[in-house]
Enzyme design. Structure first.
Site, PDB file in Angstrom:
ATOM      1  N   LYS A 116       0.805  -1.222   0.000  1.00 40.99           N
ATOM      2  CA  LYS A 116       0.000   0.000   0.000  1.00 40.99           C
ATOM      3  C   LYS A 116       0.838   1.273   0.000  1.00 40.99           C
ATOM      4  CE  LYS A 116      -4.143  -2.133   1.830  1.00 40.99           C
ATOM      5  NZ  LYS A 116      -5.254  -2.066   2.785  1.00 40.99           N
ATOM      6  N   LYS A 158      -2.601   1.761   9.393  1.00 40.13           N
ATOM      7  CA  LYS A 158      -2.900   0.642   8.505  1.00 40.13           C
ATOM      8  C   LYS A 158      -1.658  -0.190   8.240  1.00 40.13           C
ATOM      9  CE  LYS A 158      -6.465   3.021   5.763  1.00 40.13           C
ATOM     10  NZ  LYS A 158      -6.874   3.384   4.378  1.00 40.13           N
ATOM     11  N   GLY A 164      -8.940  -6.489   4.120  1.00 44.15           N
ATOM     12  CA  GLY A 164     -10.104  -6.954   4.852  1.00 44.15           C
ATOM     13  C   GLY A 164     -10.275  -6.345   6.224  1.00 44.15           C
ATOM     14  N   TYR A 202      -7.814  10.363   8.933  1.00 38.59           N
ATOM     15  CA  TYR A 202      -9.076   9.629   8.953  1.00 38.59           C
ATOM     16  C   TYR A 202     -10.209  10.563   8.546  1.00 38.59           C
ATOM     17  CZ  TYR A 202     -13.032   6.924  10.721  1.00 38.59           C
ATOM     18  OH  TYR A 202     -14.213   6.240  10.839  1.00 38.59           O
ATOM     19  N   LEU A 203     -10.959  10.164   7.533  1.00 36.74           N
ATOM     20  CA  LEU A 203     -12.089  10.957   7.066  1.00 36.74           C
ATOM     21  C   LEU A 203     -13.348  10.513   7.811  1.00 36.74           C
ATOM     22  CD1 LEU A 203     -11.281  10.888   3.245  1.00 36.74           C
ATOM     23  CD2 LEU A 203     -10.637  12.617   4.927  1.00 36.74           C
ATOM     24  N   HIS A 235     -15.663  -3.642   6.961  1.00 34.35           N
ATOM     25  CA  HIS A 235     -14.849  -3.365   5.775  1.00 34.35           C
ATOM     26  C   HIS A 235     -15.121  -4.333   4.625  1.00 34.35           C
ATOM     27  CE1 HIS A 235     -12.602  -0.459   8.161  1.00 34.35           C
ATOM     28  NE2 HIS A 235     -12.447  -1.377   9.085  1.00 34.35           N
ATOM     29  N   ARG A 291      -7.164  -6.815 -10.300  1.00 30.22           N
ATOM     30  CA  ARG A 291      -7.936  -7.998 -10.688  1.00 30.22           C
ATOM     31  C   ARG A 291      -9.362  -7.591 -10.987  1.00 30.22           C
ATOM     32  NH1 ARG A 291     -11.062  -8.205  -6.227  1.00 30.22           N
ATOM     33  NH2 ARG A 291     -10.097  -7.729  -4.214  1.00 30.22           N
ATOM     34  N   VAL A 294     -15.488  -8.420  -7.366  1.00 28.13           N
ATOM     35  CA  VAL A 294     -16.743  -9.147  -7.156  1.00 28.13           C
ATOM     36  C   VAL A 294     -17.908  -8.385  -7.791  1.00 28.13           C
ATOM     37  CG1 VAL A 294     -18.355 -10.009  -5.406  1.00 28.13           C
ATOM     38  CG2 VAL A 294     -15.889 -10.173  -5.013  1.00 28.13           C
TER      39      VAL A 294
END
Length: 450
Positions: A116, A158, A164, A202-203, A235, A291, A294
């Site tokens: 990230k 983070k 997840g 943090y929003l 999440h 990728r 879903v």
């Protein structure tokens, strides 16, 4: 074009890829664990190969078994679906080393976006707006506190290798940051074997907006608008729609152009999704998924394209079927994820399906590998189907969703269908006035927890 493709996945996404291949005249190979011997994707493929026992680590995540299945069947390419090995750069390298084709981006792009911090640095350099935060990993509590004083609270810590919601902790003050920093590092180490963390502003009430991009790997790329995936539990997305209710055509064109130009500059190949937090008219990059998502069917519905077919074409060296000028947004689409879970705790509920009836009619699509008599195994993700509806506008899409939910029958196990029966009647859902915290609050109020 390939003559034969192996699908390194299971369930509804394996079936989705098989259907695309059938329409293209491409033979398919299904791989399966012993627990999935009677699965629908095994029945629908031209050939099937058992690759191991039920545990995913010994079957669907077994790289040697999957490569062997290709060699046995003569498959030339591998479609990974999503989950399992779909974003595993080492797997892509092995595929290439065996003179096979991975239907997706390069190992290099997966590695860049899989970390990230590197992803954020890359996107920032490409002109994509990012959340204020650390430039890289934060090594100590002292460094974290210094950063907190600089950019202000609240902050979120983070894991760089996270996903997840794991390795993610909120801090609203200096005292909370010390605890959150240590907790996130410990959780990240346990979950991912990597305790590096980074920090972002943090929003408070953002929406989760993701932009679908597609590149040909040769310097050309397009965007296919955005999806709003703000309705989440822990999440995990449960309800997705396109276009986003809060996004104007001008915003869509601007952020879409920025994303398409970014992936074009790195010669990205295939489907990808650039995810943002959106608040007060501003987009902030959080990650890129290299990728198929879903929720890709809602984009297919409003743009009239087959993203899986395009993935296969580009991997085979063929040009995309469309340019940006060919892509025009039509109507509104919504997807709800049907999980085999028992409410209100969302505990997994495997078991045998006694009756299954998929809804139909105009504007209704059901992506599922269920059938009456099928036994849902306890070893894998609880997602058993996706109900997608498409209408002239959002009001019609919601009406079709309500009607289709009433037609859907899944007997024998508990599912999350009752949740969606309730949600479609909520005024905030009907108006599109929600954010990433809305569903958690609703669950706590209406189901006594989440």
């Amino acid at each position: 074009m390939f003559s034969k493709v192996l699908i390194a996945n299971r369930g509804e996404i394996a079936l989705r890829v098989i259907r695309a291949c059938q329409e293209m005249g491409v033979a398919t190979v299904a791989v399966h664990s012993t627990a999935d011997a009677d699965a629908m994707h095994v029945r629908m493929a031209d050939e099937s190969v058992c690759i191991g026992p039920p545990a995913g680590t010994l079957s669907y995540l077994s790289v040697p078994a999957i490569i062997s299945a290709c060699e046995i069947t003569g498959a030339e390419a591998i479609h990974p679906g999503y989950g399992f090995l779909s974003e595993n750069a080492d797997f892509v390298q092995v595929v290439e080393d065996h003179d096979l084709t991975f239907i997706g981006p390069t190992a290099e792009h997966i590695r860049i976006m899989g970390d990230k911090i590197t992803a954020k640095e890359t996107m920032k350099a490409l002109g994509v707006p990012c959340v204020p935060g650390s430039e890289g990993g934060v090594p100590t509590v002292e460094a974290a506190l210094e950063l907190g004083d600089e950019i202000g609270y609240p902050l979120i810590v983070k894991a760089t290798a996270g996903g997840g919601g794991r390795g993610m902790k909120l801090a609203r003050s200096r005292d909370e940051l010390t605890v959150a920093f240590r907790s996130a590092r410990s959780e990240a180490k346990s979950a991912f074997g990597n305790d590096e963390v980074y920090i972002e502003k943090y929003l408070g009430t953002p929406r989760h907006i993701e932009v679908q991009v597609f590149g040909d790997g040769k310097g050309s790329a397009v965007h296919l608008g955005e999806r709003d995936c703000s309705l989440q539990r822990r999440h995990q997305k449960v309800f997705e729609e396109a276009p986003g209710p809060a996004i104007t055509p001008e915003m869509r064109a601007e952020i879409g152009k920025t994303c398409a130009e970014a992936v074009a500059r790195i010669n990205y190949a295939g489907a990808g999704t650039i995810e943002f937090l959106y608040e007060n008219g501003e987009f902030f990059f959080i990650e890129m998924n290299t990728r198929l998502q879903v929720e890709h069917p809602v984009t297919e519905a409003v743009y009239g394209v087959d993203l899986v077919r395009e993935q296969i074409r580009v991997a085979a060296g063929l040009p995309m079927h469309f340019t940006q000028d060919d892509l025009h947004l039509q109507g509104h689409a919504i997807e709800v994820r049907i999980n085999a879970e028992k409410l209100p705790n969302f505990s997994p509920c495997p078991g045998r399906i006694t009756t299954f009836h998929a809804p139909g009619g105009l504007g209704v699509r059901m992506d599922s590998a269920l059938y009456s008599g099928y036994a849902i195994p306890p070893y894998y993700d609880s997602l058993i189907g996706k109900l997608i509806v498409h209408g002239f506008d959002r009001e019609e899409a919601l009406a079709r969703l309500k009607r289709a939910l009433g037609e859907l029958i899944v007997d024998g196990v508990d599912t999350t269908v009752p949740l969606f029966h309730a949600l479609v009647n909520e005024p905030d859902i009907q108006s599109g006035d929600y954010n990433i915290h809305w569903l958690e609050h609703w669950l706590e109020t209406n189901l006594g927890g989440s």
